[in-house]
Design an enzyme around this catalytic site. Structure first.
Site, PDB file in Angstrom:
ATOM      1  CG  HIS A  87     -86.152 -42.880 -20.513  1.00  0.00           C
ATOM      2  ND1 HIS A  87     -86.158 -44.335 -20.534  1.00  0.00           N
ATOM      3  CD2 HIS A  87     -86.496 -42.443 -21.812  1.00  0.00           C
ATOM      4  CE1 HIS A  87     -85.972 -44.517 -21.738  1.00  0.00           C
ATOM      5  NE2 HIS A  87     -86.184 -43.627 -22.671  1.00  0.00           N
ATOM      6  CG  ASN A 115     -84.431 -47.504 -25.042  1.00  0.00           C
ATOM      7  OD1 ASN A 115     -84.670 -46.895 -23.917  1.00  0.00           O
ATOM      8  ND2 ASN A 115     -85.050 -46.918 -26.323  1.00  0.00           N
TER       9      ASN A 115
END
Length: 504
Positions: A56, A129
């Site tokens: 990420h 997510n």
């Protein structure tokens, strides 16, 4: 630089006499070591890049407000949900997963969906997510996922072979892979995707009654996605398209919103659930566990400084508040240590002092008096000269037994249980997901899969076709055709243990 008069100073306040010309021995001579401003600036520059996130790394963020729209106090006594209409300040960070800090926003990838709520009982981080499931269900595999989706150690290039070799070695990954190869694997922007807590969490109420929950965040901007071809054209012009879309929308007053829902499962229902309810590779069907509205969040303020607020934002699932709790989900349990540990490495042991990470509803003088010192400790006067131990004769730093959680249900002996013997139902849910797609959407799954598997060895392609076929014969046939492989030449009946063990 002094903000009052715009005059330039060094880091410790001394005026800078010349910003452009270095001090030298003679007009054309070598530099002098006594040009302290140059030395100060270049040494700071040499050290100012901090480690990027292991996953990420490329992300965007904004501040906003969460508002409760429905009463769920029967499930939780968390103060953030205490009454309809209550508002809580928050911060959100969206991201791609695989790429580095400079990666393009439009890659076929999962998107991170991390939320930080500044409640009066401390920060609550929900680190999720844009997909409700994941590739596997045991955290021991996470390091290998990182290796497989990032750069090859020999070529230093991303490798579709490594990626698919890993994914297809795990039949339970097909659910996530199907989502990733579908239209939703390429959202138009962060504003146009749903979010999920993904894991199973729990809530408990004033009576100590616990329920298991899953969090859902549904975009109010509508789901919009790009095809691979559309994304490729945009990346050629703008690698930051999702970040730009989010930033510009907020700057223009077009504030994005998401509605928050939960699914609720009682402990008794969990005992009788046909699958492991804490399995991150599976969803709970909404017909059995319908969505319950909780609230809505709106993002309405861009950060004034990206590094300060977005790059230094630190999320960890250990950050919860009374009324909310964890579950036996092994992936969640693995993250409880990993996330905080990664932030301590990346930002330092006192990263909680960074403004975006500071608890807003709790005075800093009340924060953990036994965690002191460490690099860059400044915010709370390092707890001053008060006791740094317990018990003490001043009667301070007492525990708060009223916040004890209800007993956490566990059973069984400590052992490395083979989770495949517990549940090998890998293909039911991806098969159902495939059959829900329109015919055009199915064709795009086939095409996207073929694009993503370009350069992958035939044996790995065959392994994926076999998994798809077991989910639904038409799924397997469509992928085989897109890959230009004759499905009649494939042994489709190989059992799953053999598939996993031998990769054949």
């Amino acid at each position: 630089m002094s903000k009052q008069d715009g005059k330039l100073t060094g880091l410790f306040g001394a005026p800078v006499s010349d910003r452009e010309n270095s001090m030298t021995a003679g007009r054309r001579g070598p530099l002098l070591m006594q040009d302290v401003y140059y030395l100060e600036q270049i040494s700071h520059f040499d050290r100012e890049v901090i480690p990027e996130r292991r996953m990420h790394a490329k992300g965007s963020g904004a501040f906003g407000t969460f508002t409760v729209t429905n009463d769920i106090t029967q499930y939780t006594n968390a103060k953030i949900f205490s009454e309809v209409g209550k508002q809580t300040e928050m911060f959100a960070r969206f991201s791609t997963v695989s790429g580095e800090r400079g990666a393009a926003d439009l890659e076929r990838d999962i998107r991170g969906f991390a939320l930080k709520f500044y409640t009066e009982d401390g920060n609550w981080d929900l680190v999720g997510n844009n997909t409700p499931v994941f590739f596997f269900r045991d955290p021991k595999l996470f390091i290998s996922l990182n290796r497989a989706v990032k750069r090859d150690p020999r070529t230093n290039m991303r490798s579709a072979q490594n990626n698919w070799d890993f994914w297809t070695g795990l039949p339970e990954a097909l659910h996530q892979v199907t989502i990733l190869m579908s239209d939703r694997g390429m959202p138009k922007g962060f504003r146009n995707m749903h979010g999920f807590g993904s894991h199973t969490y729990s809530m408990y109420n004033d009576k100590g009654e616990r329920v298991w929950v899953k969090y859902h965040f549904r975009t109010q901007q509508g789901i919009e996605n790009y095809t691979d071809e559309e994304a490729a054209k945009i990346v050629g012009m703008d690698r930051d398209s999702s970040q730009r879309d989010l930033y510009n929308a907020i700057e223009n007053g077009d504030y994005p919103k998401w509605k928050m829902y939960i699914q609720v499962m009682t402990e008794e229902q969990a005992k009788n659930h046909p699958d492991n309810p804490f399995d991150l590779t599976k969803v709970w069907y909404k017909k059995d566990y319908p969505l319950i509205e909780v609230g809505e969040f709106e993002l309405n303020r861009n950060p004034e400084n990206y590094f300060l607020d977005v790059e230094q934002a630190a999320f960890a699932p250990t950050n919860i508040v009374p009324g909310l709790d964890y579950s036996p989900d092994k992936m969640l349990q693995g993250r409880l240590f990993s996330y905080g540990d990664a932030q301590r490495y990346r930002l330092g042991v006192n990263h909680w002092q960074i403004p975006v990470n500071q608890p807003k509803g709790v005075g800093v003088e009340n924060l953990c008096p036994f965690s002191r010192d460490g690099q860059m400790r400044f915010l709370d006067n390092n707890q001053g000269g008060g006791p740094h131990y317990y018990p003490n004769n001043q009667g301070i730093y007492e525990s708060q037994p009223e916040h004890k959680k209800p007993p956490f249900p566990t059973d069984g002996d400590g052992y490395e249980y083979n989770y495949r013997q517990d549940d090998d139902n890998y293909f039911e849910q991806p098969g159902k997901l495939f059959r829900l797609q329109s015919e055009d959407a199915k064709e795009r799954i086939f095409t996207n899969t073929a694009n993503a598997m370009d350069g992958v060895s035939k044996d790995v392609k065959v392994r994926h076709i076999r998994h798809c076929y077991k989910a639904d014969p038409e799924y397997g046939k469509g992928v085989a055709k897109a890959l230009d492989i004759d499905i009649n030449q494939i042994d489709l009946e190989t059992n799953q243990d053999e598939t996993y063990e031998n990769f054949k």
